[in-house]
Scaffold this motif. Structure first.
Motif, PDB file in Angstrom:
ATOM      1  N   PHE A  57       0.837  34.267   5.317  1.00 12.73           N
ATOM      2  CA  PHE A  57       0.126  33.682   6.462  1.00 12.73           C
ATOM      3  C   PHE A  57       0.820  32.410   6.931  1.00 12.73           C
ATOM      4  O   PHE A  57       1.042  32.214   8.130  1.00 12.73           O
ATOM      5  CB  PHE A  57      -1.321  33.375   6.081  1.00 12.73           C
ATOM      6  N   LYS A  58       1.154  31.527   6.004  1.00 10.45           N
ATOM      7  CA  LYS A  58       1.771  30.256   6.375  1.00 10.45           C
ATOM      8  C   LYS A  58       3.163  30.454   6.968  1.00 10.45           C
ATOM      9  O   LYS A  58       3.659  29.589   7.688  1.00 10.45           O
ATOM     10  CB  LYS A  58       1.839  29.340   5.156  1.00 10.45           C
ATOM     11  N   SER A  62       0.456  29.667  12.385  1.00 13.76           N
ATOM     12  CA  SER A  62       0.303  28.214  12.283  1.00 13.76           C
ATOM     13  C   SER A  62      -0.791  27.894  11.270  1.00 13.76           C
ATOM     14  O   SER A  62      -1.879  28.468  11.319  1.00 13.76           O
ATOM     15  CB  SER A  62      -0.054  27.625  13.649  1.00 13.76           C
ATOM     16  N   SER A  63      -0.516  26.950  10.379  1.00 14.48           N
ATOM     17  CA  SER A  63      -1.448  26.676   9.284  1.00 14.48           C
ATOM     18  C   SER A  63      -1.864  25.218   9.177  1.00 14.48           C
ATOM     19  O   SER A  63      -2.711  24.885   8.347  1.00 14.48           O
ATOM     20  CB  SER A  63      -0.822  27.105   7.947  1.00 14.48           C
ATOM     21  N   ASN A  64      -1.301  24.337   9.989  1.00 17.15           N
ATOM     22  CA  ASN A  64      -1.605  22.913   9.837  1.00 17.15           C
ATOM     23  C   ASN A  64      -2.934  22.514  10.457  1.00 17.15           C
ATOM     24  O   ASN A  64      -3.569  21.557  10.013  1.00 17.15           O
ATOM     25  CB  ASN A  64      -0.490  22.068  10.462  1.00 17.15           C
ATOM     26  N   ARG A  67      -6.092  22.585   8.188  1.00 15.85           N
ATOM     27  CA  ARG A  67      -6.037  21.522   7.184  1.00 15.85           C
ATOM     28  C   ARG A  67      -6.345  20.168   7.803  1.00 15.85           C
ATOM     29  O   ARG A  67      -7.001  19.323   7.191  1.00 15.85           O
ATOM     30  CB  ARG A  67      -4.639  21.473   6.558  1.00 15.85           C
ATOM     31  N   TRP A  78      -6.901  32.108   2.787  1.00 14.50           N
ATOM     32  CA  TRP A  78      -5.664  32.345   3.534  1.00 14.50           C
ATOM     33  C   TRP A  78      -5.413  33.844   3.679  1.00 14.50           C
ATOM     34  O   TRP A  78      -5.056  34.332   4.765  1.00 14.50           O
ATOM     35  CB  TRP A  78      -4.475  31.709   2.814  1.00 14.50           C
ATOM     36  N   GLN A  81      -7.807  35.447   6.217  1.00 13.79           N
ATOM     37  CA  GLN A  81      -7.461  35.156   7.608  1.00 13.79           C
ATOM     38  C   GLN A  81      -6.222  35.925   8.042  1.00 13.79           C
ATOM     39  O   GLN A  81      -6.109  36.331   9.204  1.00 13.79           O
ATOM     40  CB  GLN A  81      -7.247  33.650   7.783  1.00 13.79           C
ATOM     41  N   PHE A 261     -11.418  32.148   8.225  1.00 15.11           N
ATOM     42  CA  PHE A 261     -11.009  31.843   6.861  1.00 15.11           C
ATOM     43  C   PHE A 261     -12.099  32.250   5.869  1.00 15.11           C
ATOM     44  O   PHE A 261     -12.548  31.464   5.037  1.00 15.11           O
ATOM     45  CB  PHE A 261     -10.645  30.366   6.723  1.00 15.11           C
TER      46      PHE A 261
END
Length: 649
Positions: A57-58, A62-64, A67, A78, A81, A261
């Motif tokens: 996923f990361k 986009s994963s930021n 967080r 994760w 999603q 998520f």
């Protein structure tokens, strides 16, 4: 002795599997089926490899954003999603292969994601985009699929002939605008552009049916107070053919539950009006303003015409001082040094097209947090407005009813666009200071009759009556008449947010420290706090689902109130009129309210006080509705849409 693949440690096997399923960033991951069928041992090791799917996923998406805004997802979240977004994009690709209207029909037997859920998921992908989500959506053909929906499906279901502001239509217009680019806009043919404008026009031009906020602009404080019994969503509203007015959108009636998520998250339907304005103005700003042939093409020609007219009126005698006075007091709108004119085509460009490319992802944080139900139940809600983002020069246009056409009938009534130029300055009051009240301020006096508290200063941009503003380069003084011998004065500062308040006494700073202590209390003894909170340890899987990390608890900026002033640069004032602006930011939803009034000689040119209210989108687009400031807020008024975009200097 050679080592078999099945004998490798799980960590090494997952590392090999990652490069197998992710040979490239774009596109869906390669299925693990081939590896899983090699042996029972490999199947057992990889079938529940949630860390592998979290890593995929990361790498793909986009994963930021999650967080930064909400929490650090656990490994299983994760992976969940990843499955959800891959399923959504796969559904878009499959739908695009179907002919005609079948691309937008929900097939119950196909067990695919419905159109409504798809639109919502795609919009969340836009809001959480750092670049990867956009690339994946473009590869899947989301832009083309959503454009087809707007052109063929948005008018399938109507209410008295008007399109619905439901989740599908609203999200479709938001996604379509977000994925638009300058290249795509330039590739549209005039017919394609005009058909899009006609489709979104009702959402743009009918503010008494399609609102620009969840609560009307006459309210500055919470809670909203009603004088008589009514439904919780429509206090004070009167019935109209378009529904109750003013319009109150209650979250309970505009909320969807979607998987986010691995959690069912309640999200409100985004406002269709704002999305339609962005789509509309992005197309209209590609068109140059027509310059009527009887108007001078430039400033020098206009001055020569004034001199010739005065010479004819005075038997050939010309007073240059008189020429200059007439020239300044009655300038034609197209005679501007800020406008780049084309004398051959009699056209003039007054603003620049804003696109969504190369925008820092943090600019979407306020857009995400403004949703009244966004991340309800999560550790905290972030800021709904970014202080300082309005500072600088903004340009745009407002839609008004044009001059009386000849003949005047239903077919000839048309709209016109008027250019807007304004240079904004923001001032803030920090913790320790006292914000100025609004008109009929219920925070100061609970005994104000509800009928009076309904209007909290819409005609003065939420300032008390007769409030005076005095600005210098660094500070703004607001003077409010009081019942005593002296007026009340409050000072607003222009320093950088977060650098000018007492952190020892600030309530926001204390609340943040309490949240950090709660988060640290959840971390086992001997575990590094940072690695535990940001997910670099496998122990992250043991954390409770709603424990915030240091990164997701926003710093306190200490700001209690934001005041905005605006002026017109001399070169723009000479062409489009000299105006002064003042306004405030509604702290509970980030709405910007501004009153524009004529400055000096502009008062005699037909200008009056106009109230502009809207929302800053992505940090560079202010879109909303304008209305005459003196009109009764309980009734629809002479009003229309406007847009302002930040202009780089």
């Amino acid at each position: 002795m050679p080592t078999s693949l099945s004998s490798l440690p799980v960590e090494v096997l997952e590392h090999i599997a990652f490069y197998y399923v992710c040979p490239r960033v774009l596109g869906p991951p390669v299925p693990l089926t081939t590896l899983l069928l090699l042996s029972k041992t490999i199947f057992y090791k990889l079938s529940e490899a949630r860390h592998l799917y979290a890593r995929v996923f990361k790498h793909k998406f986009s994963s930021n954003a999650i967080r930064r805004r909400g929490f650090e997802p656990r490994v299983g979240e994760w992976a969940s999603q990843l499955r959800w977004w891959l399923e959504v994009l796969k559904g878009v690709r499959n739908r695009r292969r179907r002919p005609g209207d079948e691309a937008y029909l929900d097939d119950i037997d196909a067990e695919e994601v419905g159109v409504s859920e798809t639109m919502y998921a795609l919009w969340i992908m836009c809001l959480e985009d750092n670049g990867c989500n956009r690339a994946q959506m473009q590869l899947a053909g989301v832009y083309e699929w959503v454009e087809g929906y707007i052109r063929t499906e948005m008018y399938k279901n109507l209410d008295k002939g008007w399109p619905l502001a439901n989740a599908e239509n609203s999200c479709a217009m938001w996604i379509f605008w977000y994925l638009s680019s300058k290249a795509r806009l330039m590739e549209e043919t005039p017919d394609q552009r005009e058909s899009l404008v006609q489709l979104v026009l009702p959402f743009v031009t009918v503010p008494f049916r399609y609102p620009s906020a969840f609560a009307p602009a006459n309210h500055f404080r919470l809670p909203l107070r009603s004088a008589a019994y009514s439904s919780s969503s429509t206090p004070f509203s009167i019935p109209t053919p378009h529904g109750p007015y003013p319009i109150y959108l209650h979250p309970n009636r505009h909320t969807w539950l979607i998987p986010h998520f691995d959690r069912w998250t309640a999200l409100s339907t985004p406002l269709a009006s704002d999305a339609a304005k962005l789509v509309y103005f992005s197309r209209r700003e590609l068109m140059l303003f027509n310059v009527p042939p009887f108007l001078p093409p430039n400033r020098e020609d206009h001055r020569a015409r004034v001199r010739a007219r005065l010479a004819a009126e005075n038997n050939g005698e010309v007073d240059e001082a008189r020429v200059q006075m007439v020239f300044r007091n009655a300038p034609p709108y197209t005679d501007s040094p800020a406008a780049a004119s084309d004398s051959q085509q009699n056209m003039v460009m007054v603003d620049e097209q804003e696109t969504n490319e190369q925008v820092p992802p943090e600019q979407d944080d306020s857009d995400m947090q403004r949703d009244p139900t966004m991340f309800t139940g999560y550790p905290q809600q972030g800021a709904v407005y970014t202080p300082g983002q309005l500072n600088g020069l903004w340009t745009g246009r407002m839609i008004v009813t044009g001059h009386r056409p000849n003949p005047f009938n239903e077919d000839t009534l048309r709209l016109a666009a008027v250019p807007l130029y304004v240079r904004f300055s923001e001032y803030a009051i920090y913790s320790g200071g006292t914000p100025i009240p609004c008109a009929n301020d219920t925070d100061l006096n609970d005994d104000i009759p509800p009928d009076n508290a309904f209007d909290q200063g819409i005609r003065d941009a939420w300032f008390p009556p007769n409030a005076k503003l005095s600005a210098n380069p660094d500070r703004l003084t607001v003077s409010v008449p009081s019942s005593g011998l002296t007026d009340r004065e409050d000072t607003y500062d222009k320093r950088k947010p977060g650098t000018f308040h007492d952190r020892d006494t600030c309530p926001g700073c204390k609340a943040r420290e309490n949240a950090l202590e709660t988060a640290r209390a959840q971390i086992p003894v001997g575990v590094d706090a940072r690695s535990e909170l940001i997910g670099n340890s496998q122990e992250q899987d043991e954390l409770p689902p709603y424990v915030p990390s240091v990164e997701t608890i926003p710093p306190c900026n200490g700001i209690r109130d934001v005041v905005i002033t605006g002026s017109t640069d001399p070169r723009h004032a000479a062409a489009w009129g000299d105006w002064v602006w003042r306004g405030r930011v509604r702290k509970w939803d980030g709405m910007v309210g501004l009153v524009r009034s004529p400055n000096g000689s502009s008062a005699g040119n037909g200008g009056g006080k106009i109230f502009f209210y809207g929302t800053v989108i992505r940090g560079k687009n202010l879109v909303g509705t304008w209305r005459l400031a003196h009109e009764d807020p309980r009734m629809p008024a002479y009003e229309g849409a406007f847009t302002l975009g930040r202009k780089d200097e």
